[in-house]
Design an enzyme around this catalytic site. Structure first.
Site, PDB file in Angstrom:
ATOM      1  N   CYS A  31     -24.820  -8.286  -2.782  1.00 48.81           N
ATOM      2  CA  CYS A  31     -25.400  -7.233  -3.493  1.00 48.81           C
ATOM      3  C   CYS A  31     -25.073  -5.695  -2.931  1.00 48.81           C
ATOM      4  CB  CYS A  31     -27.112  -7.249  -3.702  1.00 48.81           C
ATOM      5  SG  CYS A  31     -27.490  -8.425  -4.920  1.00 48.81           S
ATOM      6  N   TYR A 170     -21.142 -19.385 -10.960  1.00 51.45           N
ATOM      7  CA  TYR A 170     -22.149 -18.915  -9.998  1.00 51.45           C
ATOM      8  C   TYR A 170     -23.571 -19.687 -10.520  1.00 51.45           C
ATOM      9  CZ  TYR A 170     -25.587 -16.191  -7.436  1.00 51.45           C
ATOM     10  OH  TYR A 170     -26.715 -15.591  -6.621  1.00 51.45           O
ATOM     11  N   HIS A 173     -28.599 -20.015  -5.888  1.00 49.00           N
ATOM     12  CA  HIS A 173     -29.784 -19.086  -5.878  1.00 49.00           C
ATOM     13  C   HIS A 173     -31.072 -19.283  -7.169  1.00 49.00           C
ATOM     14  CE1 HIS A 173     -27.111 -16.978  -3.319  1.00 49.00           C
ATOM     15  NE2 HIS A 173     -27.955 -17.197  -2.593  1.00 49.00           N
ATOM     16  N   ASP A 267     -30.168 -17.797   2.624  1.00 49.82           N
ATOM     17  CA  ASP A 267     -29.158 -17.525   3.127  1.00 49.82           C
ATOM     18  C   ASP A 267     -29.096 -16.128   4.092  1.00 49.82           C
ATOM     19  OD1 ASP A 267     -27.165 -19.466   2.319  1.00 49.82           O
ATOM     20  OD2 ASP A 267     -26.911 -18.675   0.516  1.00 49.82           O
TER      21      ASP A 267
END
Ligand code: ADP
Ligand code: SF4
Length: 692
Positions: A31, A170, A173, A267
């Site tokens: 991000c 993806y 998460h 992470d």
């Protein structure tokens, strides 16, 4: 010194499907707050890493449809061709510097709070978000499943057209594909729920469809948590089994750990709690399931460690988010054997706090991160200043002073002196890095020490405390005050907007953080109370120090959570857990109404009084700028002019106490703009906004 041969392995090319990575350094998606709203910032930021030698640079999570809208957090988007045009700037920059560009195509499912699009979020089952009980998703019908998979295909096509080389499906998460895979989130009884085969179906089909659609135009990457940990449903055995089932369709496995709502092990683990590569316990197992290239992260900055895990066969690529922010030129520096020039990430997670909550990434170590486009700053290149013939005196060698002096010297000023009352550089970092768990923050000093030693026009002068006459008589053309800040002894703070009665200078039973950490004073007796009105690392750190020395410690904070700011740096939950495990009693939502030698009079959030019996108190109320020197110099402009001082500036905490990242930024900013018409006033920066 040339590169050590044992690091050669890091510079071998790696094939991922139809594409070739020039080496093993891979900037994983992370991000920034830029998304497609700041396309030039995005392009310059990723392009800088490409210039610094990364073989691939990726976007942050990139939404595939309006149902995957996680605003107010900023993602990239590929909803339409305009978004693709915005991201094309980034792929062009990456390619210009010889890197591949990756896009992390993403559907948040349950976690897309859709505050902008106002569409109901989608999920395999109707369980509310574990972040926000108000967000309850719509159960996906079979038609929704096909539509979302198709949206992935459409976005992947746009990504290829925009010039991306690596397209992600993806799912880690605990975003939508993992929500399907996890029996915790997925309670369906149709062909997409129940058995592992059924839970894996949504993601496998999506990968297959994307693979078919992009063919050999792009490499296909899948980001998966080897283990979602903490009861999020996908344990290692199933994570590995998924990798086996999808392996034939995938060119690159990007293996992570943890869940979005799992704050214990994740992470982006802060250095306070996690060592380099700690994730390998789980992510390092992926090799059992695939021979395809694997990338993992681990806050890796040590080339020996990188080479060791590649040589051992655990992974093929060294993934990095934070180390690539802190030093975009990490690969180049290792390649050229410039090991001691690496600006190593300190694991503070200020970047995360700024990109997620602040909407514009910043970094403690690297003041230029996020400023490549809007301020035109290059982390390794410094233009010669127009006033390079001048000399500068920097008073104070804390974060702001060190950084400013280095930038001034790199910009070619004739001579730069940094004078500090203390024996060494570092300022507040000297004691901050001695707080439990913050030792790695010492890299802020280490990096700057090496830089300073290399600059012949920069000199550090220790052990000299300068007053206004001393500054004027020093003989410098430019004087820069970087004298920092101090914690208020009287407890004055912005929460109660008053001092704390009973606190003040010269009391044995009421101390400030500096008195404890710098002067070595301790509150008397066996029972201590820490009053924390700041909510970041200092109050909790002092409480730990006092507890470790055997005192009974209670911590009182005005906030609903102890060290609440640490939630923004992903340290909060672990930190509170540690304080709890240490037996430190915590009082939340409370204020101190008075202190006396027997303890603290306090009030809870409703104003109801209570008492904490203790023998001494440390007050972590608020810092105030140590601006006396700057004001004394400002107050006598004639004396300054008579002394030949042409420029007077103040930077860092002595202007306003702030995050270390921002103090360093401030010092850097002044150095970059020392030849502007009025260096004390920051130049305007480029803004990206819709044209009207
Ligand atoms: P910042 O975070 O803004 O860089 P710090 O508090 O970390 O500020 O550092 C300020 C530094 O300035 C400290 O090392 C302190 O010793 C030094 N200092 C403060 N006043 C003077 C002075 N009058 N002369 C020399 N050094 C000073
Ligand atoms: Fe590393 Fe801190 Fe910079 Fe983030 S802000 S990249 S954690 S040094």
């Amino acid at each position: 010194m040339p590169r050590l041969p044992r690091h050669d392995i890091l510079f071998e090319p790696v094939q991922i499907g139809p594409k070739t990575l020039r080496n093993r350094f891979y900037q994983v998606p992370h991000c920034t707050g830029f998304g497609v709203e700041k396309p030039w910032t995005q392009a310059a930021f990723r392009g800088m890493k490409a210039e610094g030698g990364w073989a691939a640079v990726c976007t942050e999570y990139c939404s595939i449809s309006a149902e995957s809208d996680e605003s107010p957090y900023v993602s990239a988007r590929l909803w339409d061709d305009e978004d693709a045009r915005a991201l094309r700037l980034m792929t062009e920059e990456a390619h210009r510097h010889g890197a591949l560009a990756g896009v992390e195509l993403w559907h948040g499912g349950l976690y897309a709070e859709t505050r902008e699009s106002r569409l109901p979020p989608l999920a395999p089952s109707q369980l509310s978000s574990d972040f926000d009980g108000i967000t309850v998703p719509r159960v996906m019908t079979p038609a929704d499943i096909r539509r979302v998979q198709q949206e992935w295909v459409t976005a992947a096509g746009r990504a290829c057209d925009a010039g991306f080389d690596i397209v992600y499906v993806y799912g880690s998460h605990t975003y939508l594909p993992s929500q399907f895979l996890s029996p915790v989130y997925n309670r369906r009884t149709d062909a997409y729920g129940g058995s592992f085969e059924n839970r894996a179906r949504f993601w496998l089909e999506a990968i297959e469809l994307v693979r078919e659609a992009v063919g050999d135009r792009c490499a296909i990457a899948v980001r998966i948590a080897a283990d979602t940990l903490e009861g999020s449903g996908v344990e290692l055995a199933e994570g590995l089994e998924f990798i086996r089932r999808a392996d034939a369709m995938v060119d690159l496995w990007d293996v992570t750990i943890g869940a979005l709502a799992g704050w214990q092990r994740l992470d982006a683990g802060p250095s306070r709690f996690f060592e380099q590569g700690y994730q390998l316990e789980w992510s390092g197992q992926a090799r059992q399931a695939t021979e395809k290239p694997i990338v993992v992260v681990g806050r890796f900055t040590d080339p020996d460690r990188m080479a060791e895990i590649v040589r051992g066969g655990t992974v093929d690529l060294i993934g990095a988010a934070r180390p690539s922010i802190s030093d975009p030129f990490l690969p180049r520096k290792i390649e050229e054997g410039r090991y001691d020039e690496v600006r190593e990430c300190i694991g503070c997670n200020a970047c995360y706090s700024r990109s997620i909550w602040g909407r514009h990434l910043g970094c403690t170590q690297n003041a230029t991160a996020g400023e490549e486009h809007r301020r035109g700053w290059h982390p390794e290149r410094f233009e010669r200043a127009r006033n390079a013939g001048q000399t500068a005196l920097v008073v104070g060698a804390g974060p702001a002073g060190m950084e400013c002096a280095i930038v001034l010297a790199k910009r070619g000023l004739e001579l730069v002196h940094v004078v500090d009352a203390g024996d060494d550089i570092g300022g507040c970092l000297e004691w901050v890095t001695r707080l439990p768990g913050l030792g790695e923050w010492g890299r802020l000093i280490d990096y700057r020490r090496v830089q300073m030693a290399r600059l012949p026009n920069l000199q550090f002068v220790p052990g000299v405390r300068l007053d206004a006459d001393g500054v004027r008589d020093y003989g410098a053309d430019i004087a820069i005050v970087a004298t920092g800040a101090r914690w208020n002894a009287d407890g004055m703070n912005g929460i109660t907007r008053a001092p704390i009665p009973g606190a003040g200078e010269g009391l044995a039973h009421v101390l400030t953080p500096e008195q404890v950490m710098v002067e070595g004073l301790r509150p008397p007796g066996a029972r201590a109370c820490v009053i924390d009105y700041e909510g970041y690392f200092t109050g909790a750190g002092i409480a730990e120090v006092l507890r470790a020395e055997g005192r009974e410690v209670e911590l009182l904070t005005c906030f609903d959570l102890v060290a609440h700011y640490c939630d923004q740096t992903l340290e909060g939950v672990r930190l509170r857990r540690r304080l709890h495990d240490l037996g430190i009693a915590m009082h939340r939502g409370a204020t101190a109404t008075a202190i006396d030698p027997e303890g603290v009079h306090a009030a809870d959030e409703f104003g109801r009084p209570f008492r904490i019996a203790c023998d001494g108190v440390v007050v972590v109320a608020q810092r105030s700028s140590d601006d006396a020197l700057h004001r004394a110099l400002l107050d006598d402009p004639d004396a300054l002019a008579a002394a030949g001082v042409e420029g007077l500036h103040a930077i860092g905490d002595c202007v306003a106490p702030r995050l270390i990242a921002d103090a360093i930024f401030d010092g850097h900013r002044l150095g970059r703009e020392i030849d502007s018409p009025d260096p004390s006033r920051p130049l305007p920066y480029l803004r990206e906004r819709p044209l009207v």
